[in-house]
Write a protein that holds these residues in place. Structure first.
Motif, PDB file in Angstrom:
ATOM      1  N   ARG A 102       0.077   2.036  -6.831  1.00  0.00           N
ATOM      2  CA  ARG A 102       0.405   0.894  -6.317  1.00  0.00           C
ATOM      3  C   ARG A 102      -0.884  -0.437  -6.871  1.00  0.00           C
ATOM      4  NH1 ARG A 102       3.466   0.953  -1.999  1.00  0.00           N
ATOM      5  NH2 ARG A 102       2.564  -0.877  -1.083  1.00  0.00           N
ATOM      6  N   GLY A 115       4.180   2.127   1.240  1.00  0.00           N
ATOM      7  CA  GLY A 115       2.642   1.914   1.180  1.00  0.00           C
ATOM      8  C   GLY A 115       2.134   1.910   2.611  1.00  0.00           C
ATOM      9  N   ASP A 150      -2.278  -0.976  -0.080  1.00  0.00           N
ATOM     10  CA  ASP A 150      -1.585  -0.163   1.105  1.00  0.00           C
ATOM     11  C   ASP A 150      -1.216  -1.312   1.898  1.00  0.00           C
ATOM     12  OD1 ASP A 150      -2.481   2.182   0.239  1.00  0.00           O
ATOM     13  OD2 ASP A 150      -4.270   2.018   1.268  1.00  0.00           O
ATOM     14  N   THR A 151      -0.087  -0.871   2.822  1.00  0.00           N
ATOM     15  CA  THR A 151       0.496  -1.676   4.076  1.00  0.00           C
ATOM     16  C   THR A 151      -0.124  -1.438   5.243  1.00  0.00           C
ATOM     17  OG1 THR A 151       2.498  -1.727   2.576  1.00  0.00           O
ATOM     18  CG2 THR A 151       2.719  -2.303   5.195  1.00  0.00           C
ATOM     19  N   ARG A 203       0.366   2.604   6.008  1.00  0.00           N
ATOM     20  CA  ARG A 203      -0.835   3.586   6.498  1.00  0.00           C
ATOM     21  C   ARG A 203      -0.413   3.925   8.019  1.00  0.00           C
ATOM     22  NH1 ARG A 203      -4.917   5.957   3.659  1.00  0.00           N
ATOM     23  NH2 ARG A 203      -5.068   4.711   1.787  1.00  0.00           N
ATOM     24  N   PHE A 252      -8.461   1.866   4.201  1.00  0.00           N
ATOM     25  CA  PHE A 252      -7.203   1.481   3.161  1.00  0.00           C
ATOM     26  C   PHE A 252      -7.708   0.909   2.059  1.00  0.00           C
ATOM     27  CE2 PHE A 252      -7.771  -2.084   6.316  1.00  0.00           C
ATOM     28  CZ  PHE A 252      -7.760  -3.123   5.734  1.00  0.00           C
TER      29      PHE A 252
END
Length: 390
Positions: free
Chosen positions: A130, A293, A333-334, A295, A329
């Protein structure tokens, strides 16, 4: 006189078509058979013609990314066509020799049209990691915004497994999804994908359109190998690439690179060869990618009312609108976005890790670099990489 008049009228028509171009972002993949024009050598007149067409498109507002094969063929030509084994190290060596030569040709040709060229070497891992994905996306977006032509190639000198697959076809599909391209053009030495082998079946016909959710088995069976022997792909890799790109929201056109002004005419809306329709919109595909992605822990960003209103109106999240960062995070990341009322109203891919974000809460965008010592972007989360609950 008649011939000159015909040329003038053709150019006039072409210019008119360019003014009503159908696409904003196009990825063009040029195969070895196109670069060599079916011979054993890099065909300079062919490259000059392709350069002219791409430059014409770029000067009229289309953002173009070029995925180019041909490094191995260029390396073989430089070494005067040595007899090497077909093992991977031999191809890696040829690629290492040919890639600089190919780039120097592109740089010199595009310079004549006032186009700046950049080189980007990628592998499949750059799309699955990512952080690498974000870096590649941001770099490409920056280059395209400056009207620079990115020339992308598989990093063959280290890609020991990808090089066997003609992976520049697949590379072009991943790049199309990465930048949200409207169209991927796969130039080849064939008129498209045939329903049977045209070399052995005189009744073979080009498959014009594929718009079913799943590519029919007969289409996979009809895809054959490379006739020239110069490339590492063939039609099967193009069908695989098309299947990937269409699921990311991109249309694909497999077309013959020998057709006069093929790229200009495609950009103007003409159809050639085989067209694969996307199975998802770009937005749907982007949502799927974002959620990979996501979390699932308590990682979240709490924002103020001003930020909520800005995001709901189509704007990005800036550090000035952040009130609190919860959980851990990484960049890429999402995470959840929480409003002042404590309810989640959006999720998005962050440009900064939680430990960095803690340091820039409430700051203006122009203060990020002074605080962190660097900056990835003004936005903590760009609106293009959000899913908003409306």
């Amino acid at each position: 006189m008649i011939q000159s008049k015909m040329i003038y009228n053709f150019l006039k028509i072409t210019i008119q078509r360019i003014d009503i171009m159908s696409y904003d972002r196009i990825v063009i993949k040029i195969g070895t058979s196109t670069i060599t024009n079916g011979s054993s050598n890099v065909d300079m007149p062919k490259l000059i013609d392709l350069t002219r067409q791409i430059s014409w498109m770029m000067h009229r507002g289309i953002q173009v990314t070029l995925v180019s094969s041909g490094a191995v063929a260029a390396g073989r030509e430089i070494l005067n066509f040595p007899h090497l084994s077909k093992h991977i190290p031999g191809k890696q060596m040829l690629s290492a020799i040919g890639q600089p030569r190919l780039m120097s040709i592109y740089m010199e040709l595009f310079r004549m049209y006032g186009i700046v060229v950049s080189q980007i070497l990628l592998t499949r891992s750059d799309f699955t990691n990512r952080k690498s994905y974000l870096n590649a996306r941001n770099t490409l977006d920056g280059l395209l915004s400056q009207n620079v032509l990115p020339v992308i190639n598989e990093n063959d000198t280290i890609a020991t497994d990808e090089i066997r697959l003609g992976d520049n076809d697949t590379m072009s599909a991943f790049v199309s999804g990465l930048i949200g391209a409207d169209l991927l053009v796969l130039l080849t030495d064939q008129d498209g994908l045939f329903d049977s082998n045209p070399e052995t079946d005189a009744k073979a016909k080009v498959i014009k359109t594929i718009d079913s959710v799943e590519i029919p088995p007969a289409v996979w069976e009809a895809a054959g190998g490379s006739a020239s022997g110069l490339g590492t792909g063939g039609m099967i890799t193009k069908v695989r690439a098309a299947d990937i790109a269409r699921r990311m929201g991109t249309s694909i056109m497999i077309a013959n690179g020998k057709v006069p002004d093929i790229l200009i005419r495609i950009a103007a809306g003409e159809r050639f060869g085989t067209v694969f329709r996307p199975t998802n919109t770009v937005l749907e595909s982007k949502k799927r990618f974002l959620l990979t992605g996501f979390r699932s822990n308590n990682a979240s960003i709490r924002v103020d009312n001003g930020a909520v209103k800005a995001i709901l109106s189509g704007k990005s999240l800036l550090p000035a609108g952040i009130k609190e960062v919860t959980g851990e995070f990484d960049r890429g990341d999402t995470v959840r976005m929480i409003g002042p009322d404590g309810h989640e109203f959006a999720v998005g891919m962050v440009n900064y890790a939680s430990n960095d974000l803690q340091k820039i809460i409430g700051l203006k965008a122009n203060e990020i670099e002074g605080t962190l010592g660097y900056t990835f972007a003004d936005e903590v989360i760009h609106h293009d990489f959000m899913i908003v609950d409306q």
